[in-house]
Motif scaffolding. Structure first.
Motif, PDB file in Angstrom:
ATOM      1  N   LEU A 162       0.823  -1.196   0.000  1.00 25.55           N
ATOM      2  CA  LEU A 162       0.000   0.000   0.000  1.00 25.55           C
ATOM      3  C   LEU A 162       0.864   1.254   0.000  1.00 25.55           C
ATOM      4  O   LEU A 162       0.590   2.217  -0.728  1.00 25.55           O
ATOM      5  N   VAL A 163       1.910   1.237   0.795  1.00 31.70           N
ATOM      6  CA  VAL A 163       2.814   2.393   0.848  1.00 31.70           C
ATOM      7  C   VAL A 163       3.510   2.599  -0.497  1.00 31.70           C
ATOM      8  O   VAL A 163       3.639   3.729  -0.984  1.00 31.70           O
ATOM      9  N   ALA A 164       3.930   1.499  -1.110  1.00 35.50           N
ATOM     10  CA  ALA A 164       4.603   1.608  -2.408  1.00 35.50           C
ATOM     11  C   ALA A 164       3.689   2.184  -3.473  1.00 35.50           C
ATOM     12  O   ALA A 164       4.150   2.847  -4.415  1.00 35.50           O
ATOM     13  N   GLY A 165       2.401   1.949  -3.339  1.00 33.76           N
ATOM     14  CA  GLY A 165       1.447   2.459  -4.321  1.00 33.76           C
ATOM     15  C   GLY A 165       0.732   3.720  -3.894  1.00 33.76           C
ATOM     16  O   GLY A 165      -0.260   4.112  -4.523  1.00 33.76           O
ATOM     17  N   ALA A 166       1.220   4.378  -2.847  1.00 36.70           N
ATOM     18  CA  ALA A 166       0.522   5.549  -2.310  1.00 36.70           C
ATOM     19  C   ALA A 166       0.333   6.636  -3.364  1.00 36.70           C
ATOM     20  O   ALA A 166      -0.698   7.333  -3.381  1.00 36.70           O
ATOM     21  N   LEU A 203      -7.354   8.874  -1.574  1.00 29.72           N
ATOM     22  CA  LEU A 203      -7.649   8.012  -0.428  1.00 29.72           C
ATOM     23  C   LEU A 203      -7.694   8.821   0.865  1.00 29.72           C
ATOM     24  O   LEU A 203      -6.749   9.524   1.206  1.00 29.72           O
ATOM     25  N   ARG A 204      -8.808   8.673   1.606  1.00 29.51           N
ATOM     26  CA  ARG A 204      -8.992   9.414   2.840  1.00 29.51           C
ATOM     27  C   ARG A 204      -9.288   8.525   4.044  1.00 29.51           C
ATOM     28  O   ARG A 204      -9.199   8.984   5.183  1.00 29.51           O
ATOM     29  N   ALA A 205      -9.663   7.273   3.822  1.00 28.33           N
ATOM     30  CA  ALA A 205     -10.041   6.397   4.936  1.00 28.33           C
ATOM     31  C   ALA A 205      -9.504   4.992   4.702  1.00 28.33           C
ATOM     32  O   ALA A 205      -9.649   4.440   3.611  1.00 28.33           O
ATOM     33  N   PRO A 262      -0.392  11.591   3.715  1.00 34.51           N
ATOM     34  CA  PRO A 262      -0.540  12.795   4.532  1.00 34.51           C
ATOM     35  C   PRO A 262      -1.934  13.403   4.503  1.00 34.51           C
ATOM     36  O   PRO A 262      -2.275  14.206   5.379  1.00 34.51           O
ATOM     37  N   ASP A 263      -2.767  13.013   3.517  1.00 32.49           N
ATOM     38  CA  ASP A 263      -4.133  13.525   3.448  1.00 32.49           C
ATOM     39  C   ASP A 263      -5.153  12.579   4.072  1.00 32.49           C
ATOM     40  O   ASP A 263      -6.360  12.851   4.022  1.00 32.49           O
ATOM     41  N   LEU A 264      -4.683  11.492   4.660  1.00 32.75           N
ATOM     42  CA  LEU A 264      -5.597  10.529   5.275  1.00 32.75           C
ATOM     43  C   LEU A 264      -6.376  11.200   6.410  1.00 32.75           C
ATOM     44  O   LEU A 264      -5.810  11.945   7.214  1.00 32.75           O
ATOM     45  N   GLU A 265      -7.672  10.904   6.470  1.00 34.59           N
ATOM     46  CA  GLU A 265      -8.523  11.493   7.499  1.00 34.59           C
ATOM     47  C   GLU A 265      -9.012  10.474   8.518  1.00 34.59           C
ATOM     48  O   GLU A 265      -9.419  10.857   9.619  1.00 34.59           O
ATOM     49  N   HIS A 277       0.664  14.171  12.209  1.00 36.45           N
ATOM     50  CA  HIS A 277      -0.164  14.069  11.005  1.00 36.45           C
ATOM     51  C   HIS A 277      -1.157  15.218  11.045  1.00 36.45           C
ATOM     52  O   HIS A 277      -1.926  15.350  11.992  1.00 36.45           O
ATOM     53  N   GLU A 278      -1.164  16.019  10.015  1.00 40.08           N
ATOM     54  CA  GLU A 278      -1.915  17.274  10.034  1.00 40.08           C
ATOM     55  C   GLU A 278      -3.403  17.113   9.764  1.00 40.08           C
ATOM     56  O   GLU A 278      -4.191  17.975  10.158  1.00 40.08           O
ATOM     57  N   ARG A 279      -3.806  16.013   9.104  1.00 42.38           N
ATOM     58  CA  ARG A 279      -5.186  15.943   8.616  1.00 42.38           C
ATOM     59  C   ARG A 279      -6.009  14.798   9.191  1.00 42.38           C
ATOM     60  O   ARG A 279      -7.210  14.726   8.928  1.00 42.38           O
ATOM     61  N   LEU A 280      -5.401  13.899   9.928  1.00 45.50           N
ATOM     62  CA  LEU A 280      -6.155  12.767  10.465  1.00 45.50           C
ATOM     63  C   LEU A 280      -7.237  13.265  11.419  1.00 45.50           C
ATOM     64  O   LEU A 280      -6.951  14.002  12.368  1.00 45.50           O
ATOM     65  N   ARG A 281      -8.465  12.839  11.161  1.00 44.30           N
ATOM     66  CA  ARG A 281      -9.599  13.269  11.976  1.00 44.30           C
ATOM     67  C   ARG A 281     -10.142  12.161  12.866  1.00 44.30           C
ATOM     68  O   ARG A 281     -10.831  12.432  13.856  1.00 44.30           O
ATOM     69  N   MET A 282      -9.896  10.917  12.503  1.00 41.90           N
ATOM     70  CA  MET A 282     -10.376   9.790  13.306  1.00 41.90           C
ATOM     71  C   MET A 282      -9.298   8.734  13.409  1.00 41.90           C
ATOM     72  O   MET A 282      -8.692   8.345  12.415  1.00 41.90           O
ATOM     73  N   LEU A 283      -9.068   8.250  14.634  1.00 38.61           N
ATOM     74  CA  LEU A 283      -8.180   7.120  14.885  1.00 38.61           C
ATOM     75  C   LEU A 283      -8.907   6.170  15.821  1.00 38.61           C
ATOM     76  O   LEU A 283      -9.275   6.540  16.941  1.00 38.61           O
TER      77      LEU A 283
END
Length: 305
Positions: free
Chosen positions: A80-84, A90-92, A121-124, A141-147
């Motif tokens: 997944l990282v290699a294909g980012a 992708l947000r979730a 970096p845009d994952l929410e 991480h600047e944009r994560l809204r839910m963990l």
């Protein structure tokens, strides 16, 4: 473009197991996109992930549900990282969405999910299920809204990793802490940086759930600075007794909360009545009241094995 953060009433029945994820219907990827790519949460196993990422339509995908590995979750992360760069929308991500009927929580092999945050970096929204081998290193991480981390026993190293993360946009944090028998060697002290809220300025919902030390967690939460700015608080799914509820009632005011989730608890009728009287304007979930005198005095969390 943002992803919905709405969850069902009981977050242990999160929407991914009921045909939806991140506000989108879940659709199995079977080698080709047979649904508009940006209008579904795509359910993908490790055998089809490479083909999924390499497809041109993957650039439109907003939500991804990953499942179906045995002992190689780190290879799934690597793919997944290699294909980012091929997944700009992708947000979730739900990493390890394996329902109980397929595999017990404690049997799910996990891995270091930190690379998912650094690669996207845009994952929410990031959610994981299972804690055997799970790791999360301190990151910003600047944009994560839910963990959300679903676990029957969350290791102290993971809790401390979460607590050390700088997540300025995070609105929803949910940790299923679990029991010692299944790896839950966290301590209440590990939660301290979360409870100050210094690294979580936008947090609106905090869930510290499924703990066999739920009374101790409740006592720590009762005086935690972060609580004053929350809309939602969940101390559900664990072994909460009158002792923990008394700490909540004796601590800082909770009347500002929109919702307080305590479902799956060992509270007496008298205590549930006190809570309702003290918090008349709060959406108070006291479902699944259990009897502490059953099972020879053993108290059980909602999720362990």
């Amino acid at each position: 473009m943002t992803i919905s953060l709405d969850l069902p009433r009981h977050t242990d029945e999160t929407d991914v197991y009921y045909g939806r994820y991140a506000g989108l219907p879940t659709v199995d990827f079977s080698g080709a996109f047979d649904h508009p790519p940006g209008e579904a949460a795509w359910s993908v196993d490790d055998s089809s992930l490479a083909g999924f990422v390499e497809a041109a339509e993957a650039a439109q995908v907003r939500a991804l549900v990953l499942f179906g590995w045995d002992e190689t979750p780190h290879l799934v992360v690597e793919k997944l990282v290699a294909g980012a760069h091929r997944l700009p929308a992708l947000r979730a991500i739900f990493f390890g969405a394996i329902p109980q009927e397929a595999q017990e929580m404690s049997w799910i092999n996990q891995t270091d999910v930190t690379p998912l945050l650094t690669a996207f970096p845009d994952l929410e929204r990031l959610e994981t299920r299972g804690s055997m081998g799970l790791r999360l290193s301190p990151v910003r991480h600047e944009r994560l809204r839910m963990l959300r981390i679903e676990s029957g026993g969350l290791g102290g190293e993971v809790v401390r990793g979460v607590a050390a993360c700088h997540l300025p946009a995070l609105e929803h944090l949910e940790l299923w802490l679990g029991v010692d028998e299944y790896g839950g060697d966290y301590t209440v002290e590990d939660l301290a940086p979360i409870l100050t809220g210094d690294r979580l300025p936008a947090l609106k919902h905090l869930g510290l759930q499924d703990s066999d030390r739920q009374d101790d967690v409740a006592a720590a939460v009762a005086t935690a600075p972060i609580v004053a700015r929350l809309d939602g608080l969940a101390l559900s799914m664990g072994t909460l007794t009158d002792e923990g509820a008394e700490a909540l009632l004796s601590g800082q005011p909770l009347t500002h909360l929109r919702r307080l989730d305590l479902h799956h608890h060992y509270l007496s009728d008298a205590m549930t009545a006190r809570l309702r009287a003290a918090l008349p304007t709060v959406d108070l979930d006291l479902d699944s009241q259990l009897d502490p005198d059953e099972d020879e005095g053993w108290l059980y969390t909602s999720v362990s094995e």
